[in-house]
Design an enzyme around this catalytic site. Sequence first.
Site, PDB file in Angstrom:
ATOM      1  N   ASN A  36     -10.893  -3.007  -5.075  1.00 30.84           N
ATOM      2  CA  ASN A  36     -10.329  -2.059  -5.904  1.00 30.84           C
ATOM      3  C   ASN A  36     -11.015  -1.946  -7.188  1.00 30.84           C
ATOM      4  O   ASN A  36     -10.679  -0.973  -8.023  1.00 30.84           O
ATOM      5  CB  ASN A  36      -8.699  -2.648  -6.270  1.00 30.84           C
ATOM      6  CG  ASN A  36      -7.904  -2.248  -4.814  1.00 30.84           C
ATOM      7  OD1 ASN A  36      -6.717  -3.228  -4.877  1.00 30.84           O
ATOM      8  ND2 ASN A  36      -8.208  -1.368  -4.157  1.00 30.84           N
ATOM      9  N   ASP A  88       1.071  -1.275  -0.052  1.00 31.12           N
ATOM     10  CA  ASP A  88       0.089  -0.115  -0.113  1.00 31.12           C
ATOM     11  C   ASP A  88       0.925   1.223   0.078  1.00 31.12           C
ATOM     12  O   ASP A  88       1.997   1.323   0.543  1.00 31.12           O
ATOM     13  CB  ASP A  88      -1.001  -0.003   1.113  1.00 31.12           C
ATOM     14  CG  ASP A  88      -2.160   1.074   1.221  1.00 31.12           C
ATOM     15  OD1 ASP A  88      -2.463   1.304   0.069  1.00 31.12           O
ATOM     16  OD2 ASP A  88      -2.541   1.275   2.058  1.00 31.12           O
TER      17      ASP A  88
HETATM   18  C1  IPE Z   1      -5.244  -2.963   0.042  1.00 29.92           C
HETATM   19  O1  IPE Z   1      -5.125  -1.481  -0.336  1.00 29.92           O
HETATM   20  C2  IPE Z   1      -5.077  -3.597  -1.425  1.00 29.92           C
HETATM   21  C3  IPE Z   1      -3.941  -3.765  -1.966  1.00 29.92           C
HETATM   22  C4  IPE Z   1      -2.964  -3.286  -1.464  1.00 29.92           C
HETATM   23  C5  IPE Z   1      -3.813  -4.532  -3.155  1.00 29.92           C
HETATM   24  P1  IPE Z   1      -6.077  -0.444  -0.296  1.00 29.92           P
HETATM   25  O2  IPE Z   1      -5.399   0.715  -0.623  1.00 29.92           O
HETATM   26  O3  IPE Z   1      -6.932  -0.963  -1.495  1.00 29.92           O
HETATM   27  O4  IPE Z   1      -6.906  -0.741   1.022  1.00 29.92           O
HETATM   28  P2  IPE Z   1      -7.751   0.419   1.834  1.00 29.92           P
HETATM   29  O5  IPE Z   1      -8.530   1.194   0.824  1.00 29.92           O
HETATM   30  O6  IPE Z   1      -6.774   1.551   2.350  1.00 29.92           O
HETATM   31  O7  IPE Z   1      -8.447  -0.254   2.889  1.00 29.92           O
HETATM   32  C1  IPE Z   2      -1.830   0.100  -3.352  1.00 27.12           C
HETATM   33  O1  IPE Z   2      -1.310   1.628  -3.447  1.00 27.12           O
HETATM   34  C2  IPE Z   2      -2.008  -0.352  -4.602  1.00 27.12           C
HETATM   35  C3  IPE Z   2      -3.314  -1.077  -5.011  1.00 27.12           C
HETATM   36  C4  IPE Z   2      -4.173  -0.943  -4.172  1.00 27.12           C
HETATM   37  C5  IPE Z   2      -3.475  -1.491  -6.170  1.00 27.12           C
HETATM   38  P1  IPE Z   2      -2.648   2.556  -3.132  1.00 27.12           P
HETATM   39  O2  IPE Z   2      -2.942   2.874  -4.668  1.00 27.12           O
HETATM   40  O3  IPE Z   2      -3.668   2.123  -2.393  1.00 27.12           O
HETATM   41  O4  IPE Z   2      -1.875   3.772  -2.696  1.00 27.12           O
HETATM   42  P2  IPE Z   2      -2.765   4.793  -1.691  1.00 27.12           P
HETATM   43  O5  IPE Z   2      -3.140   4.117  -0.679  1.00 27.12           O
HETATM   44  O6  IPE Z   2      -3.695   5.597  -2.463  1.00 27.12           O
HETATM   45  O7  IPE Z   2      -1.454   5.736  -1.281  1.00 27.12           O
HETATM   46 MG    MG Z   3      -4.281   2.433  -0.369  1.00 29.22          MG
END
Ligand code: IPE
Ligand code: IPE
Ligand code: MG
Length: 245
Positions: A62, A14
Amino acid sequence: MSADLPGHVAIIMDGNGRWARRRMLPRLEGHRQGAKAVRRAVEFSRRAGIGVLTLYAFSTENWQRPKSEVSGLMKLLSQFIDSDLDEIHEHNIKIRTIGEVKRLPAAVVAKLDVAKAKTAHNTAMILNIALSYGGRKDILNAAVKLSRALKSGDIEEEDVTEEVLGQFLDTRDLPDPDLLIRTGGEVRISNFLLWQIAYAELYFTDVLWPDFDDDAFRDAIEAFRSRQRRFGKISEQIEEGKMTP
Ligand code: IPE
Ligand code: IPE
Ligand code: MG
């Protein structure tokens, strides 16, 4: 680095979006840098001798992101297979997936199928990619399959154990994770491996995923090694266990 190494490490990757925002870059650039961090983490795990590396790449939730971001992520996944499959195969790494991969674009599904077939017999490490994965969906699907098996008489109710249910999960042939790492500063599981992390050691770091390098990975492993896993017992029993051959 070999003693007390976690056999299975799972990572919630993340922080890509925030990494980009801090640099006034589009979110997709964060994901692009995130792909580089994936490459690093796979290589680190292989060299360290970790048996299974599970990466949360895309959750069931997602799918709710803007269409352009979803398609950008799918493109990156596709590019990752194109650029890295040969090296992954040369390194004797087996690729597998968990999640409802069939929901991904057909071209990506086809590439994943090729990658899985090509690496199916590799033995050095398993790279398990969670795609369109949700922990609740995994358990729900397992419950449905189990109820079918009960109905058809393939399994008797008194034979249903945790192991039996585990055999209906996407992770059926994998050990449970020993260490779960989440980068990006959030302290939550976000519907990752719910059943399987019952006794995983949890490690949360503020490091954003694109910045997760070998030193950051080493810190996580060291934290894991410094903990005593008691599995409900008391310290003395664990110490005793270590004494007996
Ligand atoms: C969790 O990250 C999913 C992945 C890393 C693929 P998200 O960014 O989607 O999770 P939330 O929204 O913070 O819970
Ligand atoms: C994790 O990074 C990647 C996926 C969930 C695919 P994020 O895209 O959730 O990054 P933040 O949380 O917005 O920084
Ligand atoms: Mg995220």
